[in-house]
Scaffold this motif. Structure first.
Motif, PDB file in Angstrom:
ATOM      1  N   GLU A  75       0.884  -1.027  -0.056  1.00  0.00           N
ATOM      2  CA  GLU A  75       0.003  -0.014   0.169  1.00  0.00           C
ATOM      3  C   GLU A  75       0.912   1.067  -0.021  1.00  0.00           C
ATOM      4  O   GLU A  75       0.668   2.316  -0.679  1.00  0.00           O
ATOM      5  CB  GLU A  75      -0.925  -0.104   1.212  1.00  0.00           C
ATOM      6  N   SER A  76       1.753   1.167   0.649  1.00  0.00           N
ATOM      7  CA  SER A  76       2.937   2.340   0.819  1.00  0.00           C
ATOM      8  C   SER A  76       3.479   2.775  -0.642  1.00  0.00           C
ATOM      9  O   SER A  76       3.709   3.838  -0.987  1.00  0.00           O
ATOM     10  CB  SER A  76       4.080   2.318   2.039  1.00  0.00           C
ATOM     11  N   LYS A  77       3.800   1.721  -1.080  1.00  0.00           N
ATOM     12  CA  LYS A  77       4.321   1.819  -2.398  1.00  0.00           C
ATOM     13  C   LYS A  77       3.448   2.486  -3.537  1.00  0.00           C
ATOM     14  O   LYS A  77       3.859   3.321  -4.174  1.00  0.00           O
ATOM     15  CB  LYS A  77       5.021   0.653  -3.129  1.00  0.00           C
ATOM     16  N   ILE A  78       2.261   2.063  -3.497  1.00  0.00           N
ATOM     17  CA  ILE A  78       1.055   2.465  -4.372  1.00  0.00           C
ATOM     18  C   ILE A  78       0.874   4.014  -4.106  1.00  0.00           C
ATOM     19  O   ILE A  78       0.782   4.754  -5.007  1.00  0.00           O
ATOM     20  CB  ILE A  78      -0.039   1.732  -4.287  1.00  0.00           C
ATOM     21  N   ASP A  79       0.969   4.279  -2.810  1.00  0.00           N
ATOM     22  CA  ASP A  79       0.620   5.710  -2.349  1.00  0.00           C
ATOM     23  C   ASP A  79       1.912   6.505  -3.030  1.00  0.00           C
ATOM     24  O   ASP A  79       1.730   7.587  -3.546  1.00  0.00           O
ATOM     25  CB  ASP A  79       0.514   5.567  -1.004  1.00  0.00           C
ATOM     26  N   ALA A  80       2.961   6.177  -2.744  1.00  0.00           N
ATOM     27  CA  ALA A  80       4.168   6.907  -3.316  1.00  0.00           C
ATOM     28  C   ALA A  80       4.022   7.185  -4.664  1.00  0.00           C
ATOM     29  O   ALA A  80       4.528   8.237  -5.110  1.00  0.00           O
ATOM     30  CB  ALA A  80       5.614   6.210  -2.789  1.00  0.00           C
ATOM     31  N   LEU A  81       3.759   6.048  -5.459  1.00  0.00           N
ATOM     32  CA  LEU A  81       3.562   6.104  -6.778  1.00  0.00           C
ATOM     33  C   LEU A  81       2.379   7.251  -7.329  1.00  0.00           C
ATOM     34  O   LEU A  81       2.712   7.970  -8.087  1.00  0.00           O
ATOM     35  CB  LEU A  81       3.395   4.956  -7.736  1.00  0.00           C
ATOM     36  N   ALA A  82       1.482   7.150  -6.789  1.00  0.00           N
ATOM     37  CA  ALA A  82       0.224   8.152  -6.941  1.00  0.00           C
ATOM     38  C   ALA A  82       0.579   9.399  -6.694  1.00  0.00           C
ATOM     39  O   ALA A  82       0.293  10.342  -7.598  1.00  0.00           O
ATOM     40  CB  ALA A  82      -0.804   7.683  -6.054  1.00  0.00           C
ATOM     41  N   TYR A  83       1.384   9.700  -5.531  1.00  0.00           N
ATOM     42  CA  TYR A  83       1.824  10.950  -5.376  1.00  0.00           C
ATOM     43  C   TYR A  83       2.907  11.403  -6.421  1.00  0.00           C
ATOM     44  O   TYR A  83       2.780  12.620  -6.729  1.00  0.00           O
ATOM     45  CB  TYR A  83       2.684  11.357  -3.886  1.00  0.00           C
ATOM     46  N   GLY A  84       3.751  10.529  -6.453  1.00  0.00           N
ATOM     47  CA  GLY A  84       4.908  10.994  -7.649  1.00  0.00           C
ATOM     48  C   GLY A  84       4.091  11.240  -8.992  1.00  0.00           C
ATOM     49  O   GLY A  84       4.619  12.115  -9.837  1.00  0.00           O
TER      50      GLY A  84
END
Length: 96
Positions: A75-84
């Motif tokens: 979940e944290s990696k999905i979130d980081a990609l979305a922000y990026g």
């Protein structure tokens, strides 16, 4: 970027629905967004600000893409990609 009504992810069109209040299937935990794969629907909490809602749409779209590719991602990696992705699109007008 406005919140789209439909997002195409791979071979499927997902309807984006904004709800007054979004909670998990148990009815307890508030959610910002949720993707329903079999119904081809992305639900977004209507109380989110414009920027937050856009990030949540990206977040849920990335979940959909990852699942369609047969992969798993934290979940944290999905979130980081979305922000990026939001940052790159906002800072590079020609990519919008």
């Amino acid at each position: 970027m406005e919140i789209p009504c439909v997002i195409r992810l791979g071979p499927r069109d997902f309807t984006v629905t904004v709800l007054d209040r979004l909670v998990d299937s148990d009815g307890g935990k508030k959610l910002d967004g949720h993707i329903k794969y079999s119904e081809c629907e992305i639900e977004i909490d209507g109380k989110l600000s414009g920027q937050a809602a856009k990030q949540v749409v990206w977040h849920e779209a990335l979940h959909g893409l990852v699942v369609m590719l047969g992969q798993e991602m934290e979940e944290s990696k999905i979130d980081a990609l979305a922000y990026g992705i939001m940052q790159v699109l906002r800072d590079n007008e020609y990519l919008r």
